[in-house]
Write a protein that holds these residues in place. Structure first.
Motif, PDB file in Angstrom:
ATOM      1  N   ARG A  74      -7.280  15.163  -9.654  1.00  0.00           N
ATOM      2  CA  ARG A  74      -8.307  14.328  -9.025  1.00  0.00           C
ATOM      3  C   ARG A  74      -7.682  13.325  -8.051  1.00  0.00           C
ATOM      4  NH1 ARG A  74     -13.500  15.253  -8.915  1.00  0.00           N
ATOM      5  NH2 ARG A  74     -14.136  13.127  -9.437  1.00  0.00           N
ATOM      6  N   MET A  75      -6.568  12.724  -8.471  1.00  0.00           N
ATOM      7  CA  MET A  75      -5.928  11.704  -7.638  1.00  0.00           C
ATOM      8  C   MET A  75      -5.323  12.306  -6.372  1.00  0.00           C
ATOM      9  SD  MET A  75      -4.122   9.255 -10.488  1.00  0.00           S
ATOM     10  CE  MET A  75      -3.448   8.151  -9.227  1.00  0.00           C
ATOM     11  N   THR A  76      -4.748  13.504  -6.499  1.00  0.00           N
ATOM     12  CA  THR A  76      -4.106  14.097  -5.322  1.00  0.00           C
ATOM     13  C   THR A  76      -5.127  14.514  -4.275  1.00  0.00           C
ATOM     14  OG1 THR A  76      -2.396  15.647  -4.608  1.00  0.00           O
ATOM     15  CG2 THR A  76      -4.029  16.512  -6.110  1.00  0.00           C
ATOM     16  N   ASP A  77      -6.343  14.890  -4.701  1.00  0.00           N
ATOM     17  CA  ASP A  77      -7.393  15.205  -3.741  1.00  0.00           C
ATOM     18  C   ASP A  77      -7.954  13.942  -3.093  1.00  0.00           C
ATOM     19  OD1 ASP A  77      -7.287  17.931  -3.944  1.00  0.00           O
ATOM     20  OD2 ASP A  77      -8.778  18.069  -5.529  1.00  0.00           O
ATOM     21  N   ARG A  78      -7.909  12.824  -3.817  1.00  0.00           N
ATOM     22  CA  ARG A  78      -8.467  11.580  -3.298  1.00  0.00           C
ATOM     23  C   ARG A  78      -7.472  10.783  -2.467  1.00  0.00           C
ATOM     24  NH1 ARG A  78     -11.504   6.775  -6.799  1.00  0.00           N
ATOM     25  NH2 ARG A  78     -11.995   5.444  -5.003  1.00  0.00           N
ATOM     26  N   PHE A  79      -6.242  10.661  -2.964  1.00  0.00           N
ATOM     27  CA  PHE A  79      -5.260   9.785  -2.321  1.00  0.00           C
ATOM     28  C   PHE A  79      -4.187  10.529  -1.539  1.00  0.00           C
ATOM     29  CE2 PHE A  79      -6.714   7.449  -6.153  1.00  0.00           C
ATOM     30  CZ  PHE A  79      -7.341   6.387  -5.504  1.00  0.00           C
ATOM     31  N   GLY A 116       4.332  13.218 -20.745  1.00  0.00           N
ATOM     32  CA  GLY A 116       3.524  14.420 -20.570  1.00  0.00           C
ATOM     33  C   GLY A 116       2.460  14.242 -19.503  1.00  0.00           C
ATOM     34  N   MET A 117       1.851  13.071 -19.455  1.00  0.00           N
ATOM     35  CA  MET A 117       0.837  12.807 -18.431  1.00  0.00           C
ATOM     36  C   MET A 117       1.450  12.869 -17.031  1.00  0.00           C
ATOM     37  SD  MET A 117      -1.469   9.781 -20.174  1.00  0.00           S
ATOM     38  CE  MET A 117      -2.599   9.769 -18.779  1.00  0.00           C
ATOM     39  N   ALA A 118       2.650  12.302 -16.895  1.00  0.00           N
ATOM     40  CA  ALA A 118       3.320  12.325 -15.591  1.00  0.00           C
ATOM     41  C   ALA A 118       3.722  13.751 -15.204  1.00  0.00           C
ATOM     42  CB  ALA A 118       4.541  11.416 -15.614  1.00  0.00           C
ATOM     43  N   VAL A 119       4.224  14.516 -16.171  1.00  0.00           N
ATOM     44  CA  VAL A 119       4.599  15.909 -15.910  1.00  0.00           C
ATOM     45  C   VAL A 119       3.372  16.723 -15.525  1.00  0.00           C
ATOM     46  CG1 VAL A 119       5.434  18.034 -16.975  1.00  0.00           C
ATOM     47  CG2 VAL A 119       6.651  15.890 -17.362  1.00  0.00           C
ATOM     48  N   GLY A 120       2.290  16.556 -16.283  1.00  0.00           N
ATOM     49  CA  GLY A 120       1.065  17.290 -15.990  1.00  0.00           C
ATOM     50  C   GLY A 120       0.510  16.954 -14.622  1.00  0.00           C
ATOM     51  N   ALA A 121       0.604  15.680 -14.232  1.00  0.00           N
ATOM     52  CA  ALA A 121       0.096  15.263 -12.925  1.00  0.00           C
ATOM     53  C   ALA A 121       0.861  15.919 -11.791  1.00  0.00           C
ATOM     54  CB  ALA A 121       0.168  13.742 -12.805  1.00  0.00           C
ATOM     55  N   ASP A 122       2.133  16.206 -12.006  1.00  0.00           N
ATOM     56  CA  ASP A 122       2.957  16.757 -10.929  1.00  0.00           C
ATOM     57  C   ASP A 122       2.549  18.176 -10.551  1.00  0.00           C
ATOM     58  OD1 ASP A 122       5.507  16.167  -9.307  1.00  0.00           O
ATOM     59  OD2 ASP A 122       5.908  18.172 -10.105  1.00  0.00           O
ATOM     60  N   TYR A 123       1.976  18.927 -11.489  1.00  0.00           N
ATOM     61  CA  TYR A 123       1.634  20.316 -11.191  1.00  0.00           C
ATOM     62  C   TYR A 123       0.626  20.448 -10.052  1.00  0.00           C
ATOM     63  CZ  TYR A 123       4.248  22.467 -15.014  1.00  0.00           C
ATOM     64  OH  TYR A 123       5.253  22.935 -15.824  1.00  0.00           O
ATOM     65  N   PRO A 124      -0.552  19.838 -10.142  1.00  0.00           N
ATOM     66  CA  PRO A 124      -1.492  19.978  -9.012  1.00  0.00           C
ATOM     67  C   PRO A 124      -0.999  19.305  -7.742  1.00  0.00           C
ATOM     68  CG  PRO A 124      -2.318  18.395 -10.632  1.00  0.00           C
ATOM     69  CD  PRO A 124      -1.142  19.079 -11.264  1.00  0.00           C
ATOM     70  N   GLU A 364      -4.804  29.490  -4.306  1.00  0.00           N
ATOM     71  CA  GLU A 364      -5.333  30.316  -3.220  1.00  0.00           C
ATOM     72  C   GLU A 364      -6.856  30.402  -3.222  1.00  0.00           C
ATOM     73  OE1 GLU A 364      -1.727  33.447  -2.224  1.00  0.00           O
ATOM     74  OE2 GLU A 364      -3.355  34.121  -3.534  1.00  0.00           O
ATOM     75  N   LEU A 365      -7.497  30.180  -4.362  1.00  0.00           N
ATOM     76  CA  LEU A 365      -8.935  30.421  -4.474  1.00  0.00           C
ATOM     77  C   LEU A 365      -9.796  29.186  -4.269  1.00  0.00           C
ATOM     78  CD1 LEU A 365      -9.072  32.947  -7.465  1.00  0.00           C
ATOM     79  CD2 LEU A 365      -9.240  33.416  -5.026  1.00  0.00           C
ATOM     80  N   PHE A 366      -9.179  28.045  -3.956  1.00  0.00           N
ATOM     81  CA  PHE A 366      -9.953  26.823  -3.750  1.00  0.00           C
ATOM     82  C   PHE A 366      -9.536  26.152  -2.448  1.00  0.00           C
ATOM     83  CE2 PHE A 366      -9.965  27.591  -8.277  1.00  0.00           C
ATOM     84  CZ  PHE A 366     -11.302  27.394  -8.617  1.00  0.00           C
ATOM     85  N   PRO A 367     -10.475  25.522  -1.731  1.00  0.00           N
ATOM     86  CA  PRO A 367     -10.167  24.877  -0.455  1.00  0.00           C
ATOM     87  C   PRO A 367      -9.411  23.567  -0.642  1.00  0.00           C
ATOM     88  CG  PRO A 367     -12.478  24.569  -1.010  1.00  0.00           C
ATOM     89  CD  PRO A 367     -11.922  25.515  -2.028  1.00  0.00           C
ATOM     90  N   THR A 368      -8.936  23.029   0.464  1.00  0.00           N
ATOM     91  CA  THR A 368      -8.055  21.861   0.449  1.00  0.00           C
ATOM     92  C   THR A 368      -8.644  20.672  -0.296  1.00  0.00           C
ATOM     93  OG1 THR A 368      -7.081  22.528   2.552  1.00  0.00           O
ATOM     94  CG2 THR A 368      -6.822  20.224   1.922  1.00  0.00           C
ATOM     95  N   GLU A 369      -9.920  20.375  -0.067  1.00  0.00           N
ATOM     96  CA  GLU A 369     -10.510  19.161  -0.614  1.00  0.00           C
ATOM     97  C   GLU A 369     -10.591  19.158  -2.139  1.00  0.00           C
ATOM     98  OE1 GLU A 369     -13.762  17.216   1.971  1.00  0.00           O
ATOM     99  OE2 GLU A 369     -13.941  19.350   2.351  1.00  0.00           O
ATOM    100  N   ILE A 370     -10.627  20.324  -2.749  1.00  0.00           N
ATOM    101  CA  ILE A 370     -10.746  20.369  -4.211  1.00  0.00           C
ATOM    102  C   ILE A 370      -9.611  21.167  -4.862  1.00  0.00           C
ATOM    103  CG2 ILE A 370     -13.242  20.053  -4.266  1.00  0.00           C
ATOM    104  CD1 ILE A 370     -13.526  23.092  -4.547  1.00  0.00           C
ATOM    105  N   ARG A 371      -8.591  21.515  -4.089  1.00  0.00           N
ATOM    106  CA  ARG A 371      -7.512  22.337  -4.629  1.00  0.00           C
ATOM    107  C   ARG A 371      -6.802  21.636  -5.785  1.00  0.00           C
ATOM    108  NH1 ARG A 371      -5.251  23.745  -0.148  1.00  0.00           N
ATOM    109  NH2 ARG A 371      -6.339  25.746  -0.115  1.00  0.00           N
ATOM    110  N   GLY A 372      -6.427  20.386  -5.598  1.00  0.00           N
ATOM    111  CA  GLY A 372      -5.731  19.660  -6.651  1.00  0.00           C
ATOM    112  C   GLY A 372      -6.572  19.513  -7.893  1.00  0.00           C
ATOM    113  N   THR A 373      -7.855  19.198  -7.719  1.00  0.00           N
ATOM    114  CA  THR A 373      -8.763  19.059  -8.859  1.00  0.00           C
ATOM    115  C   THR A 373      -8.869  20.366  -9.627  1.00  0.00           C
ATOM    116  OG1 THR A 373     -10.052  17.362  -7.718  1.00  0.00           O
ATOM    117  CG2 THR A 373     -11.125  18.498  -9.551  1.00  0.00           C
TER     118      THR A 373
END
Length: 453
Positions: A74-79, A116-124, A364-373
Motif C-alpha cells: 500500500r505504501m509503495t503505491d502511495r509514496f 518480519g514486517m520490514a522484510v515483508g514490506a521489501d517484496y512489493p 505482470e498482471l496488475f497496472p502500475t498504480e496498484i501493482r505494489g498493493t
C-alpha cells in the motif's frame, strides 16, 4: 510485435545492478528465517524455553511478513518505490542489531516481528521497481531470481550459524541474529541513488521528473511520451477485489498458497519427514542438506525455462509433476532410501517453476498504480495458508502418519495444477501495459508472442 523504447530496451549495467540489489530482500528473508533455527539451540538452553515459546519466536518473523507485505504494498503505491527501497532495509539493520541486546523472550519475539514486517514490506517495493524498469525479455528471469536468492540467503545463514556456534561463545546466538545487519548494510548502501520508477511518477502526474529519469536510464531520445498509456486503476482494496482484477487476485493468492503450503512443510520439517520415511543417522542430515540445495537448483532451472516454454506451461507442469512425486511418496512410504531421496529430489527440483512464478505473475498482471498493493496482498494472504500448513505438519505426522501426510501435500499441489489449467494466463512476450490491461490479457488457450531466450 510493437517495439517500445522501455519494454524492448537492451539490457544494461543499470538493469543488472537493479536486479541484484532488488533481490537483497529475499536473500535477507532466507537468512533471517533460517539463522533462527541454528540459534534456537543455544537460546533454548540459556532461557529454558518451552516448545510454545520456541514456536512463537520462530513464527514471529512470518507473522511480521504477513502484515509487512500488505502495508508495504500500500505504501509503495502511495509514496513511491525509491524512498521505501532503502527505508525498509534501515529498519532491518536497526532491529537486527537490537536483537543482540534482547533481555528476554518477549523482546526477542517483538523484534523479530518488526524485522518480519520490514522484510515483508521489501517484496512489493523491490519487485514493483524492478518490474517497471526491466525489459520484457528479461522480466521473467529477473523476477524469478527473487526466489532463488531466498535459498542462497538460507544457505549462507546455515554456514554463518555453524561457524559462530563452533566458537563456544555464550553470546553466539546473539551474534547470529545480529549478523543479518551486515548484508543489510551492504544492500542498503548499494541501493542508494536508485531512481524512482518513471511509470509511477507519470501515474502521479510528475511528468518532468519521469522525463529526467528516462533520459538518464534509457538515453536522451526517450521521454514520457514513449510510456504506453495504462488504464485508470486508481482504486482501493475493496474496489480492487470487486473489479476484474479481483479474479486475478484470487488466482494469484490461490496458486501461491497451493505452492508454498507443501513446500514450507517439507523444507521446515525435512529431517522429521525423512526420519518418518525410515531414514536415520547421517542419511537424515545429508538428505536435508541435499533437498535444500535442490530447491535452489529447481529455481535456477525454472529461470531458464520461463521465457522458453512460457509462464502458463511452466506453472502447470511444475504443479503436476511435483504433485505426482509427493503422491508416490505417500503411496510407498516404505520404499528404499534411494527411491525416497529420488522422489524428494524430483519434488524439490520441479516445484521451482511454481516458486519463481510467485513473483512473475503478480507483477505482470496488475497496472502500475496498484501493482505494489496487489503483490503485497497476495504475499500476505498466501502466508496465512503457509503458516497454518506448517503448524499442522507435526500433528499430521503423529496422528495420520507419513503416508497420508504426503498424500495431503500431493492433493494440495495437484489442486494447484487444476487451478492453473483453468485460470493461468500466458503473458510471455507482452509489455506491462498489455499483460496488466483488463480485457486484453490472453485467455489460457491463446499463444503468446515468441520471445528469444
Amino acid at each position: 510485435m510493437i517495439i517500445n523504447p522501455l519494454d524492448d530496451a537492451p539490457l544494461t549495467r543499470f538493469h543488472k545492478k537493479l536486479a541484484v540489489f532488488s533481490s537483497g530482500g529475499p536473500f535477507l528473508d532466507g537468512f533471517i528465517l533460517s539463522i533462527i533455527g541454528v540459534a534456537m539451540v543455544q537460546i533454548s538452553d540459556q532461557w529454558h524455553l518451552s516448545a510454545a515459546a520456541q514456536g512463537l519466536i520462530a513464527a514471529s518473523t512470518l507473522i511480521g511478513i504477513l502484515f509487512g507485505a500488505y502495508v508495504g504494498g500500500r505504501m509503495t503505491d502511495r509514496f513511491g518505490r525509491e524512498v521505501l527501497f532503502t527505508i525498509d532495509l534501515i529498519a532491518i539493520i536497526a532491529f537486527s542489531v537490537a536483537q543482540f541486546f534482547a533481555p528476554n523472550v518477549i523482546w526477542l519475539i517483538i523484534l523479530r516481528l518488526l524485522i518480519g514486517m520490514a522484510v515483508g514490506a521489501d517484496y512489493p517495493i523491490a519487485t514493483s521497481l524492478l518490474t517497471e524498469f526491466t525489459p520484457r525479455k528479461y522480466r521473467g528471469p529477473f523476477l524469478g531470481a527473487f526466489v532463488a536468492m531466498w535459498f542462497v540467503g538460507a544457505a549462507v545463514a546455515y554456514i554463518v550459524g555453524q561457524l559462530l556456534a563452533q566458537t563456544g561463545d555464550v553470546n553466539a546466538w546473539r551474534w547470529m541474529l545480529a549478523s543479518a545487519a551486515i548484508p543489510a548494510i551492504i544492500i542498503v548502501l548499494a541501493r542508494i541513488g536508485t531512481p524512482e520508477s518513471p511509470r509511477w511518477l507519470v501515474s502521479k502526474g510528475r511528468h518532468d521528473e519521469a522525463d529526467e529519469v528516462m533520459r538518464k536510464v534509457y538515453g536522451p531520445s526517450v521521454s514520457v511520451t514513449d510510456l504506453p498509456q495504462e488504464e485508470d486503476a486508481n482504486v482501493g482494496v475493496k474496489d480492487l477485489l470487486r473489479s476484474g482484477y479481483g479474479t486475478r487476485m484470487a488466482f494469484i493468492t490461490l496458486f501461491w498458497t497451493f505452492s508454498i503450503v507443501p513446500l514450507f512443510a517439507v523444507y521446515a520439517f525435512a529431517p522429521k519427514i525423512l526420519g518418518a520415511l525410515n531414514l536415520s543417522g547421517d542419511a537424515v542430515h545429508v538428505g536435508s542438506a541435499v533437498i535444500t540445495i535442490l530447491f535452489l537448483v529447481g529455481c535456477v532451472i525454472a529461470l531458464f525455462l520461463v521465457n522458453r516454454v512460457g509462464r502458463r506451461p511452466l506453472l502447470i507442469h511444475s504443479f503436476l509433476w511435483s504433485g505426482i512425486a509427493l503422491a508416490l511418496l505417500g503411496f510407498f512410504p516404505n520404499a528404499s532410501t534411494w527411491i525416497i531421496m529420488a522422489l524428494f529430489a524430483i519434488y524439490a527440483v520441479v516445484i521451482g517453476g511454481t516458486q519463481i512464478m510467485q513473483w512473475v505473475y503478480p507483477n505482470e498482471l496488475f497496472p502500475t498504480e496498484i501493482r505494489g498493493t496487489a503483490v503485497g496482498m497476495a504475499s500476505s494472504l498466501s502466508r496465512i495458508g503457509a503458516a497454518v500448513g506448517t503448524f499442522l505438519v507435526p500433528m499430521a505426522l503423529d496422528s495420520l502418519g507419513i503416508g497420508m501426510t504426503m498424500l495431503i501435500g500431493a492433493a494440495i499441489t495437484l489442486l494447484g495444477a487444476v487451478l492453473s489449467h483453468f485460470m493461468a494466463p500466458e503473458t510471455r512476450g507482452m509489455t506491462l501495459t498489455e499483460s496488466a490491461a483488463l480485457g486484453t490479457a490472453p485467455a489460457p488457450s491463446r499463444q503468446a508472442a515468441p520471445v528469444a531466450a
